[in-house]
Design a protein around this motif. Sequence first.
Motif, PDB file in Angstrom:
ATOM      1  N   GLY A  39       0.742  -1.463   0.147  1.00 13.12           N
ATOM      2  CA  GLY A  39      -0.035   0.064   0.322  1.00 13.12           C
ATOM      3  C   GLY A  39       0.757   0.920   0.339  1.00 13.12           C
ATOM      4  N   LEU A  41       0.263   5.331   0.549  1.00 13.04           N
ATOM      5  CA  LEU A  41      -0.422   6.417   0.372  1.00 13.04           C
ATOM      6  C   LEU A  41       0.055   7.943   0.371  1.00 13.04           C
ATOM      7  CD1 LEU A  41      -1.867   4.667   2.396  1.00 13.04           C
ATOM      8  CD2 LEU A  41      -1.936   5.446   4.097  1.00 13.04           C
ATOM      9  N   GLU A  42      -0.561   8.377  -0.359  1.00  8.75           N
ATOM     10  CA  GLU A  42       0.158   9.782  -0.950  1.00  8.75           C
ATOM     11  C   GLU A  42      -1.510  10.502  -1.280  1.00  8.75           C
ATOM     12  OE1 GLU A  42       2.073   8.742  -5.691  1.00  8.75           O
ATOM     13  OE2 GLU A  42       0.011   8.362  -5.536  1.00  8.75           O
ATOM     14  N   ILE A  47      -7.594   6.369  -0.142  1.00 12.95           N
ATOM     15  CA  ILE A  47      -6.950   5.211   0.459  1.00 12.95           C
ATOM     16  C   ILE A  47      -8.114   4.223  -0.341  1.00 12.95           C
ATOM     17  CG2 ILE A  47      -6.364   4.092   1.592  1.00 12.95           C
ATOM     18  CD1 ILE A  47      -5.893   6.377   3.798  1.00 12.95           C
ATOM     19  N   SER A  78      -7.559   6.005  11.858  1.00 11.62           N
ATOM     20  CA  SER A  78      -7.018   8.152  11.759  1.00 11.62           C
ATOM     21  C   SER A  78      -7.729   7.890  12.766  1.00 11.62           C
ATOM     22  CB  SER A  78      -7.671   7.845  10.253  1.00 11.62           C
ATOM     23  OG  SER A  78      -6.443   9.513  10.113  1.00 11.62           O
ATOM     24  N   SER A 100      -6.183  10.701   2.848  1.00 13.68           N
ATOM     25  CA  SER A 100      -5.239  10.221   3.192  1.00 13.68           C
ATOM     26  C   SER A 100      -4.540  12.541   3.542  1.00 13.68           C
ATOM     27  CB  SER A 100      -3.645   9.267   3.063  1.00 13.68           C
ATOM     28  OG  SER A 100      -3.700  10.238   1.252  1.00 13.68           O
ATOM     29  N   TYR A 106      -0.649   6.632   9.957  1.00 16.65           N
ATOM     30  CA  TYR A 106      -2.427   5.931   9.733  1.00 16.65           C
ATOM     31  C   TYR A 106      -1.655   4.318  10.144  1.00 16.65           C
ATOM     32  CZ  TYR A 106      -4.201   9.656   6.495  1.00 16.65           C
ATOM     33  OH  TYR A 106      -4.700  10.442   6.618  1.00 16.65           O
ATOM     34  N   ILE A 123       2.539  10.417   6.323  1.00 15.07           N
ATOM     35  CA  ILE A 123       2.241  11.224   4.936  1.00 15.07           C
ATOM     36  C   ILE A 123       3.494  11.983   4.642  1.00 15.07           C
ATOM     37  CG2 ILE A 123       0.957  12.468   2.714  1.00 15.07           C
ATOM     38  CD1 ILE A 123      -0.198   9.695   3.502  1.00 15.07           C
ATOM     39  N   GLY A 259       3.606   6.619   3.322  1.00 13.14           N
ATOM     40  CA  GLY A 259       3.319   7.022   2.237  1.00 13.14           C
ATOM     41  C   GLY A 259       4.154   8.141   1.804  1.00 13.14           C
TER      42      GLY A 259
END
Length: 268
Positions: A39, A41-42, A47, A78, A100, A106, A123, A259
């Motif tokens: 995974g 995350l951006e 997500i 979160s 995100s 997270y 992130i 992230g």
Amino acid sequence: MKRIFFPFCIFTSLIFISSCEQPLEEEEFPYEMKLVIRGILEPDKLIDDIYIGRTLPIGVPFNEDFANLTDAVAAVISDEIFYPLRHTRDGIYTTDSLISRTGKIYSLVVQWQDKSASAETYIPIPGSILGYGVTNVEEDGETISVMEGTIIPSGNESYAANWVFLNFNGTISREGESFVQVNRSSAGQQIKVRSGAIPPSLLNSTSGNLGLRLYVYDGAFYDYFLSQGSSKIPDAIFGQSGTNVRWNVEGEGIGLFLGRTDTIRVQQ
């Protein structure tokens, strides 16, 4: 950016050869099954692209339908709120609603049958880019041109860079396929990061502009990069399956839950 998915299997097995040299059945190859998690995350994105699968026995040819898990029980946490993950296709899960945000932490928890795994990421906030541009370096006795950036990190992030070539309308037409280095530093300590070799045909091209694409990952990515022995990044994050790879997934699982942010600077 093109998203590349590389399913894979990781083998932990002991092979016992009988004195009569009879072929062993699949169930005679003991192995430790682990959950496989991927995974990235951006910031400011849903997500919704978390892969959950399992490793395969050594006697079983790779089969996506077998490796992909469709009934895992999982959630992203979160601000102490649980966002259950829902399977959508091919082992890919979504939160349906969680966006995100930069600077947020997270956590991921996964349960399948008697196996459980977890991971935590954030992130990252990009540091300050002090300068960037094409520079020449010596590599294997040859002089090559690379993109190099100088950064002051904002925290304990991991930094990597690629060269990019942009058309005059701002779209990326080409990008380096590998990271040659990943650097990490404490906040306020200046670091440099460079790309791989820029193709000579692009150095003096009049059809667009060269630029630097700076990738900023969760600090755990630095340890992964050093241990996994492959530079095929950014999205082929499971290029190596060695037992010494430093994943950030804990428990009865392997993989990365990270992230990432990125930014582009164009050389005029």
